[in-house]
Design an enzyme around this catalytic site. Structure first.
Site, PDB file in Angstrom:
ATOM      1  N   ASP A 159       0.794  -1.235   0.000  1.00  0.00           N
ATOM      2  CA  ASP A 159       0.000   0.000   0.000  1.00  0.00           C
ATOM      3  C   ASP A 159       0.825   1.284   0.000  1.00  0.00           C
ATOM      4  O   ASP A 159       0.241   2.376   0.018  1.00  0.00           O
ATOM      5  CB  ASP A 159      -0.966   0.002   1.194  1.00  0.00           C
ATOM      6  CG  ASP A 159      -2.130  -0.950   0.972  1.00  0.00           C
ATOM      7  OD1 ASP A 159      -2.589  -1.044  -0.180  1.00  0.00           O
ATOM      8  OD2 ASP A 159      -2.569  -1.588   1.937  1.00  0.00           O
ATOM      9  N   ASP A 188      -6.593  -4.752  -5.511  1.00  0.00           N
ATOM     10  CA  ASP A 188      -6.263  -3.383  -5.075  1.00  0.00           C
ATOM     11  C   ASP A 188      -4.845  -2.976  -5.501  1.00  0.00           C
ATOM     12  O   ASP A 188      -4.544  -1.798  -5.682  1.00  0.00           O
ATOM     13  CB  ASP A 188      -6.351  -3.246  -3.553  1.00  0.00           C
ATOM     14  CG  ASP A 188      -7.489  -4.020  -2.911  1.00  0.00           C
ATOM     15  OD1 ASP A 188      -7.900  -5.046  -3.474  1.00  0.00           O
ATOM     16  OD2 ASP A 188      -7.942  -3.608  -1.848  1.00  0.00           O
TER      17      ASP A 188
HETATM   18  N1  GLY Z   1      -7.321  -1.720  -0.141  1.00  0.00           N
HETATM   19  C1  GLY Z   1      -8.309  -2.033   0.792  1.00  0.00           C
HETATM   20  C2  GLY Z   1      -9.696  -1.707   0.401  1.00  0.00           C
HETATM   21  O1  GLY Z   1     -10.016  -1.377  -0.709  1.00  0.00           O
HETATM   22  O2  GLY Z   1     -10.534  -1.804   1.271  1.00  0.00           O
END
Ligand code: GLY
Length: 419
Positions: free
Chosen positions: A114, A187
């Site tokens: 992330d 994601d």
């Molecule tokens: N990346 C985590 C979400 O979209 O909740």
């Protein structure tokens, strides 16, 4: 008179042959009003947020904060930067820079994929707008170097969760939530923009190649024949073979978790913008087709948290929560569709822009948009963070606000360009 009609007819025909531009229904005043309201709200949020923490959500009249290592830490400063870009109000830039001081350490974070969200939405936007390479270039380069430590040439993808040392091909995935060998979630497409931009910034093709390889691996393994995607693919770290396809935040493994579809659409549209490889554009269009034509897409175009949530479309089994919608998904989709529309023409362009307009219109009024002075200073209400864990449901979230403001800015840019 006869020649006059002939002339008009000729112009109409030329317009038809050249392809029509979409007509933009939302007016500049409408967009500016939403951005002005967003500024009023974020200034309240700034007052509420402690110096050493980031805002996360607002529940039961209480601001919930996070440390900077939480995946959403880049969105609040990123939203401030977008609103500075819109208004030129230096106070907003200063508020973002105050948060940059506590965020910077995440450039060394090798424990999550992330860092793209954390560093690119914040510092990346700041660099784009201020052009201050002295302040931001090294932070972005260091962060991207941290991110690519999570790339495995054997898997041809960046590991999403868990430390790289935990790769263990002898452990088999058991059930959602644990026992992953080499988990990659959809994601992760959103972190590739960071690598592509840093590749240009640092003139280093390594970041570019990893981003492209990851996108191609995702294209191959994350999607079903209908172009919906799984949330998580678990790989064998030894040879990159697929062990399991699962969900964590969706309703069930074979369902289409709404935000996952939005990450996919945004990610592949962005891949086309950066690479101009048409296969990404074609892929993004297929994802858009799936999402926009889904029978459970509500009239207001703000999706339920999962397109296949039990009880849809009548919602009878969804009574636990007030709306079961995910405003964040609509915001991400709107932003992605505006960009996708700019790469298309005629009926496709009109479709994408009209759906984005509907999403922005819906988000810009009750029940989704908060009345100024309420909602703890967040702009939107009714997102769904992690519904299966009953975590952050029907609440504001920083990423809903970030992508909503980004979508407004993208739309505003279209209007300003006079397209
Ligand atoms: N990346 C985590 C979400 O979209 O909740």
């Amino acid at each position: 008179m006869k020649y006059y009609f002939l002339l008009i007819g000729t112009f109409c025909f030329m317009g038809f042959c050249q392809g029509q531009h979409a007509t933009y229904k939302l007016k500049q005043d409408f967009i500016n009003k939403q951005l002005d309201d967003a500024i009023d709200q974020i200034k309240i949020l700034a007052q509420n947020t402690p110096e050493d923490l980031m805002p996360r959500t607002f529940e039961g009249d209480t601001l919930v904060t996070s440390k900077t290592n939480w995946w959403t830490s880049g969105f609040y400063p990123g939203t401030l930067v977008y609103l500075y870009e819109y208004s030129g109000d230096k106070k907003l830039l200063q508020l973002a820079q105050d948060k940059f001081k506590i965020l910077e350490k995440e450039k060394y974070n090798k424990n999550t994929h992330d860092v793209g969200f954390m560093l690119y939405c914040s510092y990346g936007n700041a660099l784009r707008i201020t052009k201050d390479t002295m302040a931001y270039k090294d932070i972005l380069l260091t962060g991207a170097r941290s991110l690519i430590t999570r790339y495995s040439p054997d898997v041809q993808a960046i590991r999403s969760w868990g430390g790289m040392k935990r790769n263990n091909p002898d452990v088999k995935a058991t059930s959602s939530g644990g026992g992953w060998n080499y988990p990659v979630i959809i994601d992760n497409m959103m972190n590739l923009e960071f690598l592509l931009e840093v590749s240009k910034l640092g003139n280093d093709p390594v970041f570019w190649d990893i981003a492209v390889t990851h996108a191609n691996t995702t294209m191959k393994n994350h999607f079903r024949p209908d172009y919906s995607c799984y949330h998580l693919v678990d790989y064998n770290p030894k040879d990159g073979s697929v062990i399991a396809k699962k969900t964590v935040q969706g309703a069930y493994d074979e369902s289409a978790w709404a935000r996952g579809q939005a990450w996919a659409l945004y990610g592949f549209t962005m891949m086309y913008r950066e690479t101009r490889d048409k296969k990404y554009l074609d892929f993004a269009k297929k994802i858009a087709d799936f999402v926009l034509n889904h029978p459970n897409m509500p009239e207001d175009q703000v999706p339920y948290w999962d397109f296949d949530a039990p009880g849809l479309p009548d919602g009878s089994e969804l009574a636990n929560y007030k709306f079961n919608r995910d405003a964040s998904t609509a915001a991400i989709l709107a932003s992605a569709l505006i960009e996708l529309s700019s790469f298309t023409k005629d009926t496709e362009q009109s479709l994408y822009i009209s759906k984005a307009e509907k999403m922005l219109q819906s988000l810009s009024k009750e029940p989704y948009k908060a009345v100024t002075g309420t909602n703890g200073g967040f702009i939107l209400k009714y997102s769904a963070g992690h519904l299966p864990k009953h975590s952050e449901v029907d609440v504001p979230l920083t990423y809903a606000d970030y992508y909503y403001v980004e979508a407004l800015m993208r739309y505003r840019n279209l209007l300003l360009a006079g397209n």
